[in-house]
Motif scaffolding. Sequence first.
Motif, mmCIF file in Angstrom:
data_model
loop_
_atom_site.group_PDB
_atom_site.id
_atom_site.type_symbol
_atom_site.label_atom_id
_atom_site.label_comp_id
_atom_site.label_asym_id
_atom_site.label_seq_id
_atom_site.Cartn_x
_atom_site.Cartn_y
_atom_site.Cartn_z
ATOM 1 N N UNK A 1 -13.764 70.819 -5.526
ATOM 2 C CA UNK A 1 -13.919 70.271 -6.969
ATOM 3 C C UNK A 1 -15.390 70.368 -7.017
ATOM 4 N N UNK B 1 -16.293 66.707 -10.031
ATOM 5 C CA UNK B 1 -14.862 66.006 -10.159
ATOM 6 C C UNK B 1 -13.888 66.692 -10.687
ATOM 7 N N UNK B 2 -14.088 67.985 -11.165
ATOM 8 C CA UNK B 2 -12.724 68.700 -11.672
ATOM 9 C C UNK B 2 -12.476 69.636 -10.349
ATOM 10 N N UNK B 3 -11.053 69.613 -10.187
ATOM 11 C CA UNK B 3 -10.499 70.232 -9.094
ATOM 12 C C UNK B 3 -10.250 71.804 -9.453
ATOM 13 N N UNK C 1 -8.024 74.231 -9.123
ATOM 14 C CA UNK C 1 -6.404 74.228 -8.499
ATOM 15 C C UNK C 1 -6.295 75.665 -7.985
#
Lengths: 346, 527
Positions: free
Chosen positions: B379, B382-384, B386
């Motif tokens: 991440x 804080x953003x994964x 994917x």
Amino acid sequence: MTVTHLEKRDTVGRHSPRSSVIGRIFQNRYAGALISLVLVGAFLAVTQPVFLTWPNLMNIVKSNSVVFILALGATYVVISGAVDLSVASATAASAMVLGLLLLAGMPAPLAVVVAVLFGALLGAINGTLVSYFKISFFVVTLGTLSVFQSFALIVNDGASVSVFSTAGFKPINAFVNGSLGPFPKILVFDLVLLLLAGGILRYTAFGRALYAIGANPEAARLNGIDVRKVMLAVFIIAGLMAGLGSVVQVGRLTSASAEVDPTLLLTVLAAVLIGGTAFTGGEGGVFGTMIGVLFLGVIQNGLTLSGVSSFWQGMVSGLILIMAVWLGGLRQLLRRRRLSDTSKQH
Amino acid sequence: MTVVMLDPGSRAEALRDRSAVIVQLEGISKSFPGVRALGNVDLTIRAGEVHALTGENGSGKSTLSRVIAGLIQPDTGKIIIDGRESVVESPAHALDLGFVMISQELTLAPTLTVAENIFLGRLPRTRLGLVDWARLEVDATKALSRLGVHVSPHAIVSELSVELRQEVEIARALSSNARLLILDEATSSLSEAATARLLNLVRQERDAGMAILMITHRMPEIYAVASVATVLRDGRLIATVPLPETGEADLVRLMVGREISDFYGKREIPAGEKVLEVRDLCSPLGILKPTSLDVRRGEIVGVAGLVGSGKSEFGMVLGGAIPGTGSVKVDGRPVRLGDPRRTIGAGIGYVPDDRKASALLLVRSVAENFSLAWADRLSRAGILNTRLERSEVGDAIKRYRVATASAGASIATLSGGNQQKVILGRTFRRKPDVLVLSEPTRGIDVGAKSEIYRMLQDAAQDGAAVIVISSELPELLGICDRILVFFEGAVLAEFDRGEATEEAIAQVAVAGSRRQPQAKDLSGEPQ
């Protein structure tokens, strides 16, 4: 080596066969609620001509917005393995703060921000006690349920605050009760919140941490997740949603009630659980919660349309809650049994 | 609960007729949705004989034992008990027949006393129908001393260690005068000393005419007591062979269906520079006394000792799982203790011994169990990412040979060995400088063990310092460059690879000294 793996795969991979669309829906945690929603909706559509009209459907959306907003926050709490029993009281407390500020002549945007932050502050109190004082969430939120409730009564000596004639109410009213074309503004707001809440769960490290803590807090801690900070954040989010909910509640009632809505807590938790989020933590999501809110809302609407006394509504939603969780448990039990039959042969 | 009591006469009869067949299974098959768990399996269990039932995880051992214990019904096949074709209707019926099963899952009532648990459901009564507490105490004391367990019959079960609970469970089973005892991995939570006690008891009971079906992976135990072994693989009967005539290598080959040419696969890995420096490490609340240790890159250091010797606390303090005092340096940089985030940041990878309690997210997918340890890499702000997660997880599944239907499958559907590969893999993939692994192969099958030994050595070859804390001496001897032995909270001895033997280590671990000769010997006959 490869051969043995393929052999093992046959015994291990017994989850794949059901891959049809219907099969996949049935496997979802909120499948039961979704199917029930469709069945009840179909029944009402046939028996109550008013049910399927646009105004009635939008009425369901509007009258369940407070529950929905609180239930989003409660979903986070339940996924993390805890419960916040104080949400309804925090909503009343924030509503009183909002009402008194509007009455004092504060402009709406500022009053709304203060009320929402006040809700977040109440959540932070819960979170701090749970995370840093290591008191059980049950004890903490049972205590603050009573404390916040009392606060709402104390601030205005038990009297509700009518905000209808205040200058600040107009914009709040326009937001809560206004429309964008055929759609209530609040529906748009709810959908934005849903996407945001779902996105955070799915696409952020914080969302993953939430599931991990709910599934196994020790494993989460040992893998570098700051469990205390995440739990504090979870309770702050629940408080923030209570603050937002209080704004919508004041907008709908045109007053801030000093009394806690007695059915609010039950309805919020029921919606979360009916929506398939497990009380044991680590599983679930906000889409299911939306289904749960709609289901309870449709039932209530159906009872009203059928002319059933509102006294019955509590009984119906309470029984539905028990039944839904029982069915969910049954489903899990069946799944576990299948699993243990196959994977426990060592 | 009614239990058929065998009077001394019939016991003696059983002793005389040592080869009396107690249970005979013929052509047992059992399918679960999507899986054939057992296909046409035969098994004959005789009085006065220890029959080992063995095979890899998922081979059908437990299913077969559950058929005998009345927990599940076979689809086809015959069960012949005492010469008559019968049906074991339920667990209660199995108890009536004198079939008692002890499994890994404990079934004691935690808030009751030891004595009450041993005689649960059959408490002795006075003439007035009240509980005869005096007799209960006498009987319970007798049952416990027969097993050699030193625990008060008045102790509350929840206050006992897992090991003692298991022994209470065994005492309960034996006091019911069973004639067939099914031990389903019963030693998996026992220390060496308790295992030795249990095995002695198994010999006694065998000689007294009891039939014992022992389900286990552990070769030393099989060879210590069993005279016949049945091997299952993928639900099929592979062979029933006499012991000890059939050697260990042959037995393993029957289990896994292939030659494991070199089980441990020990490689010579040149040790690099010193990477871990531990000085006076203690657990202030626990039992670890000041311990110091240096480990170099590429080294694999074993840590042996009994349950309660401080060996697992040593790992927990190093891994940040519990607070500790003293100094730990990785690559010369001091590490703050007591906080897993700091120890991870400092380059220590810790894998705890209790998979279910502190490592697995049982309700989540294989993918999420992997990426749990990779949050910082997967991440940004804080953003994964994917997509990166999917490819990383896919790589890891291949690299660590995890047998799973898909990355999205629930981790609960995997065998213990594959679950452990996920837990080790997610830690190894972070490329820590120091690996601290507590019981890395507990309760997993032979094939997966061998793969995990390879994983450990790959990590060492990549430059990690590896510490393996284990209760299984053969694996420490098989893969470690040197072995520390804990006794009562302190390192009492250190053996180099060349000089270490099972006996020497056991002597230190059990007796606390190299000189005292009274070591417990797992494989020998009772002294």
